[in-house]
Design an enzyme around this catalytic site. Structure first.
Site, mmCIF file in Angstrom:
data_model
loop_
_atom_site.group_PDB
_atom_site.id
_atom_site.type_symbol
_atom_site.label_atom_id
_atom_site.label_comp_id
_atom_site.label_asym_id
_atom_site.label_seq_id
_atom_site.Cartn_x
_atom_site.Cartn_y
_atom_site.Cartn_z
ATOM 1 N N HIS A 18 -15.888 -70.850 65.976
ATOM 2 C CA HIS A 18 -17.111 -70.291 65.405
ATOM 3 C C HIS A 18 -17.537 -69.039 66.173
ATOM 4 O O HIS A 18 -17.913 -68.029 65.583
ATOM 5 C CB HIS A 18 -18.240 -71.323 65.451
ATOM 6 N N ASP A 119 -25.137 -70.395 62.178
ATOM 7 C CA ASP A 119 -23.974 -71.242 61.908
ATOM 8 C C ASP A 119 -24.446 -72.534 61.228
ATOM 9 O O ASP A 119 -25.601 -72.653 60.812
ATOM 10 C CB ASP A 119 -23.281 -71.535 63.236
#
Length: 263
Positions: A18, A119
């Site tokens: 990520h 996220d």
């Protein structure tokens, strides 16, 4: 390079699958003249590539210490990313990560950014963005096919068996499905309870519902049908969906591919 007055705060999850895509997107935004504040922990920031000098004034890598848990057996000191711990301890990393809420909130209050890009894990950013009247964008490091497979906000995958065939909301032929031995673990991992007190599914649904738009690390030439399906199931087209490319890291300078094979 033209400079805008836009300021964007980025809050990636503490996993390098990520962090790196978020970092690559931050580079592109800074190159476009947008001020970016990239928030992560000391150990994660140290492991990111250097910011090119020509955009260093536009991209700030901000260090927010990861709070310690009372029980060090749950999350040993210095473990700040999923790569640092075994799978069963990731739930405790989420607890520590969620404790970043207050310092991040204070930063947002002080800086008053124009946008917040988050996220799938920091669900608490929803309240922060809403309280400060700042629009929220969800950036997915997952493909549109993955999101559209799981993320219908009105219809849920109620059992592991439901993951063993394409979802009814696709409306087109798709090979996507989980074999039985993976479906059970995936369903439990996504929908099941964990020590953080909130399932991954609930985190994602909360973030998607509050986001003004969703950006995907993909391209329409590769996933046009899945992008269209996702746009329909998240608001019948009212929530913009942006494919922003694959965000590949830049090729390292001064190293030839042959060196790797000789090694």
């Amino acid at each position: 390079m033209a400079t805008t007055h836009l300021h964007m705060v980025m809050v990636p999850w503490s996993a390098f699958g990520h962090l790196i895509p978020f970092f690559q997107l931050a580079l592109q935004l800074a190159k476009a003249g947008i001020k970016v504040s990239f928030i992560s922990t000391p150990g994660n920031i140290k492991r990111l590539p250097n910011v090119p000098s020509n955009i260093a004034t536009l991209l700030d890598l901000l260090v927010f210490p990861l709070p310690n848990l009372d029980d060090e057996q749950q999350l040993p000191e210095g473990c700040e990313a999923t790569v640092d711990i075994p799978f069963e301890k990731i739930q405790y990393l989420k607890i520590a990560y969620d404790l970043l809420r207050q310092p991040v909130k204070q930063f947002v209050i002080d800086q008053k950014p124009d946008w917040i890009l988050i996220d799938v894990i920091p669900h608490w950013m929803v309240e922060i963005a809403q309280e400060q009247h700042i629009p929220l964008v969800n950036f997915s490091v997952f493909s549109a096919s993955v999101y559209s497979f799981f993320m219908n906000q009105t219809l849920t995958r109620s059992s592991p068996e439901s993951l063993m065939s394409p979802p009814e909301w696709f409306g087109f032929s798709s090979p996507l499905r989980y074999p039985k031995f993976l479906a059970t673990a995936m369903h439990e991992g996504f929908h099941g309870e964990n020590a953080s007190g909130i399932s991954d599914a609930d985190r994602v649904h909360k973030i998607l519902q509050a986001s003004k738009a969703v950006a995907f690390r993909t391209c329409p030439e590769y996933e046009a049908e899945y992008l269209n399906a996702f746009e329909k199931i998240t608001g019948d087209g009212s929530k913009p969906v942006f494919p922003i490319g694959l965000l590949l890291p830049e090729k390292p300078q001064g190293r030839q591919t042959g060196e790797i094979f000789r090694w």
